[in-house]
Motif scaffolding. Sequence first.
Motif, short mmCIF file in Angstrom:
data_model
loop_
_atom_site.label_atom_id
_atom_site.label_comp_id
_atom_site.label_asym_id
_atom_site.label_seq_id
_atom_site.Cartn_x
_atom_site.Cartn_y
_atom_site.Cartn_z
N GLN A 225 48.29 37.25 44.80
CA GLN A 225 48.08 37.72 46.18
C GLN A 225 47.11 38.89 46.21
O GLN A 225 46.29 39.01 47.13
N ILE A 226 47.20 39.76 45.21
CA ILE A 226 46.25 40.88 45.13
C ILE A 226 44.83 40.36 44.94
O ILE A 226 43.89 40.83 45.59
N GLU A 227 44.67 39.38 44.06
CA GLU A 227 43.35 38.83 43.80
C GLU A 227 42.78 38.14 45.04
O GLU A 227 41.57 38.23 45.32
N GLU A 228 43.63 37.47 45.80
CA GLU A 228 43.16 36.83 47.03
C GLU A 228 42.65 37.87 48.02
O GLU A 228 41.61 37.66 48.68
N ARG A 229 43.33 38.99 48.15
CA ARG A 229 42.91 40.03 49.08
C ARG A 229 41.63 40.71 48.61
O ARG A 229 40.81 41.14 49.43
N ILE A 230 41.45 40.82 47.31
CA ILE A 230 40.22 41.43 46.79
C ILE A 230 39.03 40.51 47.08
O ILE A 230 37.97 40.96 47.54
N ARG A 231 39.19 39.22 46.84
CA ARG A 231 38.09 38.29 47.06
C ARG A 231 37.83 38.09 48.56
O ARG A 231 36.69 37.79 48.95
N GLY A 232 38.86 38.24 49.37
CA GLY A 232 38.67 38.17 50.81
C GLY A 232 38.20 39.46 51.43
O GLY A 232 38.14 39.55 52.67
N GLU A 233 37.91 40.48 50.62
CA GLU A 233 37.41 41.79 51.04
C GLU A 233 38.39 42.53 51.94
O GLU A 233 38.01 43.40 52.71
N THR A 234 39.67 42.17 51.82
CA THR A 234 40.70 42.95 52.49
C THR A 234 41.06 44.18 51.67
O THR A 234 41.37 45.23 52.23
N PHE A 235 41.04 44.05 50.33
CA PHE A 235 41.28 45.17 49.41
C PHE A 235 39.99 45.49 48.67
O PHE A 235 39.14 44.60 48.46
N LEU A 236 39.85 46.75 48.30
CA LEU A 236 38.78 47.12 47.37
C LEU A 236 39.10 46.59 45.98
O LEU A 236 40.27 46.46 45.60
#
Length: 759
Positions: A225-236
């Motif tokens: 889930q963290i990796e999905e948010r990083i690739r979706g530019e939701t997380f740095l």
Amino acid sequence: MALPEIYQDDDADPEMPTEEQQQKPHPLEQLQKWDESANIAGELAEDVLSAMASRVIDEYTIDKSSRSDWEEEARLSMDAVLQKSEVKNYPFEKASNIKYPILTNSALQFGARSYPAMVPGDKIVKIKVIGPDPMGLKQARAERVSTHMSYQILKEMDGWENETDTMCHQLPVLGDGFKKVYRDVENNKNCSDFISAMNVVVNQNTKSLRDVPRITHEIELYPYQIEERIRGETFLEFEYGSAGGTPGIARPDGKTDSPSDSDAPHVFLEQHRFEDLDGDGLREPWIVTVHKDSGKCVRVVANYDLQKTRVREDGVIVRIPRRDYFVHFPFLPDPNGGFYGIGFGRLLRAIGEAVNTSLNQIIDAAHLQNSGGGFLGSGMNLKKAQIRIAMNEWTQLNVPGKNIRDAIVPHNFHGPSPVLFQVLGLLIDAGKQIASVQDVLTGDAHAQTMQPTTLLALIEQGLKVFTSIIKRLFRSLAREFRLLYELNRRYPDEEEYQRIIDWSPSPQVLQAVEQFKQQSMMGHNGGPPMEPGTGAGGGGAPQAPGAMAGEAMGGGTATASSAGAAAQAPQMQQPPQELPPQLAVHLERPTMAGDYEYENCDIVPVADPSQVTDMQKMAKAQIIESNMGHPNMNTEQGLRRIFIAANIEDIDQLIKPTPEGPDPLMQANAEAEVQKKKASAMKDLSIAEKTSVETQSIHQQSAMEHAAVMSGHLDQDQALATETQRLQNAKTAHEAALAEREMALKEKQQEAAERGEAA
């Protein structure tokens, strides 16, 4: 973006702003740009992000420490309701350690009553109409919004009903719970998730959730889930590594880290706080997400509402409110004034421990009495150090029989104490009174020996505590519905809305429209066809006040034949009239943007918090049924409430709906009748004015002729002939006016007779 509120500053210069002030950008331009971004952390300097993350963790620690006592009580209560037991070696090895389920029973009883009350069926949202509603438009709009929101919650919001069920069973244990209402942009739907109070950290000294400066939500995310948010530019992008913690050691939330689980979840702190990122000296609401183990700030997103922002005319921001995400569901308010509520776990813990101790002592005493044991004298010649006697077994001893009794001294265990048993019963009754878990509520009462009124009174008194708690939960539930209402207003989906409400004009409205069209073709109330240019009254257009009789004939006089000629004119049907507003408005297709407005509506749960048992619902339904014949009774609503109390499904297929508000056709006919009476009055006034003008003209002409005769300018015979002709003309005009009024009177009588036959 809607314009913010701008007001005049008393100290501001009323003159026009200077060129430098005109070129200065509006202070909301940058905030609007940030509001449209999914994550502005990449635009901020590294030192700003680092300092912000440090403040988030430090203040989170402060808030968590302020509620440490409540958190410890909540953890002990959860262990008690789950009846966790450990090996006990006192007063002897493996002594009894039974947990009496008084707290478990309390939680189950409350959940069993509160959950059906909060989710009574497929219509859980009700819109309360405020203000007058003469044409029933507000009520129709309320029904559409209620249908749409109920469908959203039960069908589109996955897990809402299950999580509400979990909340109803967890609240009596922990004493608190939260709902988080937000918009899932990726899936384009609204969400309302239940969050345990253990994972929402607020300072214990806070008085209101709306005024608190920060709210921290502990979120667990798996590595994928963290990796999905990083690739979706939701997380740095950052190095999150493996989840922290020591393998096999319990964490503060009671969970234990696995020894080698690479997919263990990571803890993130999503803190709703205030930060001054635009440098104007006023802190704005933001949502800052920090990885707890590394202290890395991974996301910063705006949390302000620009539509409600107050800005002075000189560009200074006065107030920028925060959007609400969390809804607080307290069980019982803290008597000490703390933010977090208290549950049965805290109220029953001391009594529960006393009950468990008494019960275990009774069991231990019975165990010791049954197990036996004692002392053996040294004079007994035994081959074994211990002797255990089994059933139907005889053991041979090398001792004279009379000496065995003297050599064996058994322990004197008296067994369970009757006094202790009475104390145990007293403690259990005290716990039931606190939790309102009486025998009459659990079905153990001897109802067959009670009068029905006595039984209902016992149930009502036994449910007083539950009713007050459920009413408190209904206030929070209404707050949750209002937040969902706001999300629907901000993110309308017209296509989905039309599909759910499946709108079409009601049969009553269509029938009224058809009747109005037929009446407009035939004339008012089915009378003779209207003449071209006739008014609502069906007569000819009234002449202007003061007009002389016979002016339309061009000869200056009116005759009886000319009055009858108008009545014998060829009749022509008038084209259909336009629909009156009270009918046309019911034919307009509703829109989601129009239905979801702030004005004239309020969101409340549909269930009644005072009715938490089926017997109470049926008792009220019987009162409604007994008054169904009253002339002021709304039959449709009465039947609906009776069927709802009996849990009957598909109510709409059983009840024939009645139109809300006054009948549009009756209202249109009433307005036409008023217009007709006005036209008739104007006609009578016109006739009276014409008669008055004619009489005054005759008097003036007679006076002039009399003066001419007296002066010798007019012969008396000629004057007599002129006067005779004038009187004849006046008589003819008067007879024509009487005939016209008599004709109008006959028309009124005919219309009154037709209305009587129709009635």
